[in-house]
Design an enzyme around this catalytic site. Structure first.
Site, mmCIF file in Angstrom:
data_model
loop_
_atom_site.group_PDB
_atom_site.id
_atom_site.type_symbol
_atom_site.label_atom_id
_atom_site.label_comp_id
_atom_site.label_asym_id
_atom_site.label_seq_id
_atom_site.Cartn_x
_atom_site.Cartn_y
_atom_site.Cartn_z
ATOM 1 N N HIS A 1 0.835 -1.208 0.000
ATOM 2 C CA HIS A 1 0.000 0.000 0.000
ATOM 3 C C HIS A 1 0.873 1.262 0.000
ATOM 4 O O HIS A 1 0.621 2.207 -0.744
ATOM 5 C CB HIS A 1 -0.894 0.055 1.251
ATOM 6 C CG HIS A 1 -1.971 -0.985 1.291
ATOM 7 N ND1 HIS A 1 -2.212 -1.756 2.401
ATOM 8 C CD2 HIS A 1 -2.886 -1.374 0.360
ATOM 9 C CE1 HIS A 1 -3.242 -2.573 2.159
ATOM 10 N NE2 HIS A 1 -3.655 -2.367 0.924
ATOM 11 N N LYS B 1 -16.499 -6.742 6.301
ATOM 12 C CA LYS B 1 -15.436 -7.586 6.860
ATOM 13 C C LYS B 1 -15.274 -7.330 8.358
ATOM 14 O O LYS B 1 -15.563 -6.253 8.850
ATOM 15 C CB LYS B 1 -14.117 -7.277 6.159
ATOM 16 C CG LYS B 1 -14.146 -7.515 4.668
ATOM 17 C CD LYS B 1 -12.836 -7.068 4.032
ATOM 18 C CE LYS B 1 -12.943 -6.984 2.522
ATOM 19 N NZ LYS B 1 -11.781 -6.331 1.906
ATOM 20 N N ARG C 1 -1.784 -6.340 -8.413
ATOM 21 C CA ARG C 1 -0.627 -7.227 -8.234
ATOM 22 C C ARG C 1 -0.658 -8.266 -9.343
ATOM 23 O O ARG C 1 -0.297 -7.971 -10.474
ATOM 24 C CB ARG C 1 -0.673 -7.884 -6.838
ATOM 25 C CG ARG C 1 -0.484 -6.903 -5.699
ATOM 26 C CD ARG C 1 -0.956 -7.453 -4.383
ATOM 27 N NE ARG C 1 -2.396 -7.755 -4.444
ATOM 28 C CZ ARG C 1 -3.174 -8.037 -3.428
ATOM 29 N NH1 ARG C 1 -2.663 -8.102 -2.224
ATOM 30 N NH2 ARG C 1 -4.454 -8.268 -3.586
ATOM 31 N N SER D 1 -3.148 -7.798 2.867
ATOM 32 C CA SER D 1 -3.542 -7.597 4.271
ATOM 33 C C SER D 1 -4.122 -8.888 4.842
ATOM 34 O O SER D 1 -3.890 -9.234 5.997
ATOM 35 C CB SER D 1 -4.578 -6.483 4.383
ATOM 36 O OG SER D 1 -4.055 -5.267 3.938
HETATM 37 O O1 PNS Z 1 -8.853 -2.721 0.083
HETATM 38 P P1 PNS Z 1 -10.102 -3.272 -0.547
HETATM 39 O O2 PNS Z 1 -10.952 -3.985 0.494
HETATM 40 O O3 PNS Z 1 -9.806 -4.136 -1.736
HETATM 41 O O4 PNS Z 1 -10.954 -1.981 -1.083
HETATM 42 C C1 PNS Z 1 -12.226 -2.148 -1.645
HETATM 43 C C2 PNS Z 1 -12.947 -0.800 -1.832
HETATM 44 C C3 PNS Z 1 -12.945 -0.011 -0.514
HETATM 45 C C4 PNS Z 1 -12.227 0.014 -2.875
HETATM 46 C C5 PNS Z 1 -14.398 -1.085 -2.301
HETATM 47 O O5 PNS Z 1 -14.968 -2.063 -1.487
HETATM 48 C C6 PNS Z 1 -15.309 0.148 -2.284
HETATM 49 O O6 PNS Z 1 -15.106 1.076 -3.034
HETATM 50 N N1 PNS Z 1 -16.305 0.149 -1.381
HETATM 51 C C7 PNS Z 1 -17.221 1.259 -1.214
HETATM 52 C C8 PNS Z 1 -18.642 0.896 -1.631
HETATM 53 C C9 PNS Z 1 -18.797 1.007 -3.118
HETATM 54 O O7 PNS Z 1 -18.659 2.058 -3.709
HETATM 55 N N2 PNS Z 1 -19.098 -0.143 -3.747
HETATM 56 C C10 PNS Z 1 -19.242 -0.243 -5.177
HETATM 57 C C11 PNS Z 1 -17.860 -0.346 -5.839
HETATM 58 S S1 PNS Z 1 -17.991 -1.135 -7.347
#
Ligand code: PNS
Length: 169
Positions: free
Chosen positions: A25, A49, A98, A136
């Site tokens: 990150h 989560k 990745r 993570s």
């Molecule tokens: O680190 P992560 O868990 O891979 O991040 C995921 C994240 C936070 C980018 C994604 O879950 C997100 O944007 N969540 C917010 C809700 C949302 O907008 N959902 C629709 C996205 S397609």
């Protein structure tokens, strides 16, 4: 679509769970901060989560790690990412990619987000190859099973993980 001037300073968001923030990150944050005029690292609140660190703990850790990057700010957001992007008037959403296994879900999110808010473009950055196997999720697993996590996380995060272990005992 109109083209912005080439010298436009981009407003970027780097969203994620960051539970915990890893060396991968941090690598993406550093790369992103060199590309964008301003970069907001945005920690997702209300995730489904079961987190190891609270959102304020994660925000505080990332602030500590990015102290020397003047154009980086750290925030928390809830709800839709595109709504947060609208609030910040963000030009780009940064995501690190990745292995190819990341691609499918990232493609899906990028396309949905673009449909919901065409003004904000998702940009993928490749972390350094030395970080390509870090996640993570795996770090939490190694940590919970008593393994050594210090090669994968910045030292302030390793210290916080050790403190969590201490307080759980
Ligand atoms: O680190 P992560 O868990 O891979 O991040 C995921 C994240 C936070 C980018 C994604 O879950 C997100 O944007 N969540 C917010 C809700 C949302 O907008 N959902 C629709 C996205 S397609």
């Amino acid at each position: 679509m109109a083209h912005p001037p080439a010298a436009k300073r981009l407003v970027a968001i780097y969203p994620g769970s960051f539970d915990p923030p890893t060396n991968g990150h941090l690598d993406i944050i550093e790369r992103g901060s060199r590309l964008a005029g301003s970069l907001t690292v945005a920690v997702l609140q209300n995730s489904q989560k079961q987190p190891l660190f609270t959102v304020p703990e994660r925000v505080e850790m990332i602030r500590e790690l990015t102290r020397d990057l003047p154009n980086v700010t750290v925030d928390a957001f809830s709800g839709l990412l595109v709504d947060y992007a609208a609030k910040l008037q963000a030009d780009i959403i940064l995501r690190g990619i990745r292995a190819i296994s990341d691609y499918e879900i990232e493609l899906q999110m990028a396309l949905v987000n673009r449909r919901l808010r065409p003004q904000t473009e998702t940009v993928f950055l490749m972390a350094g190859e030395e970080f390509s196997f870090i996640s993570s999720r795996l770090i939490k697993e190694i940590f919970k099973l008593g393994g050594e996590i210090s090669p994968f996380v910045p030292s302030p995060v390793a210290r916080r993980l050790a403190a969590k272990l201490g307080s759980a005992e």
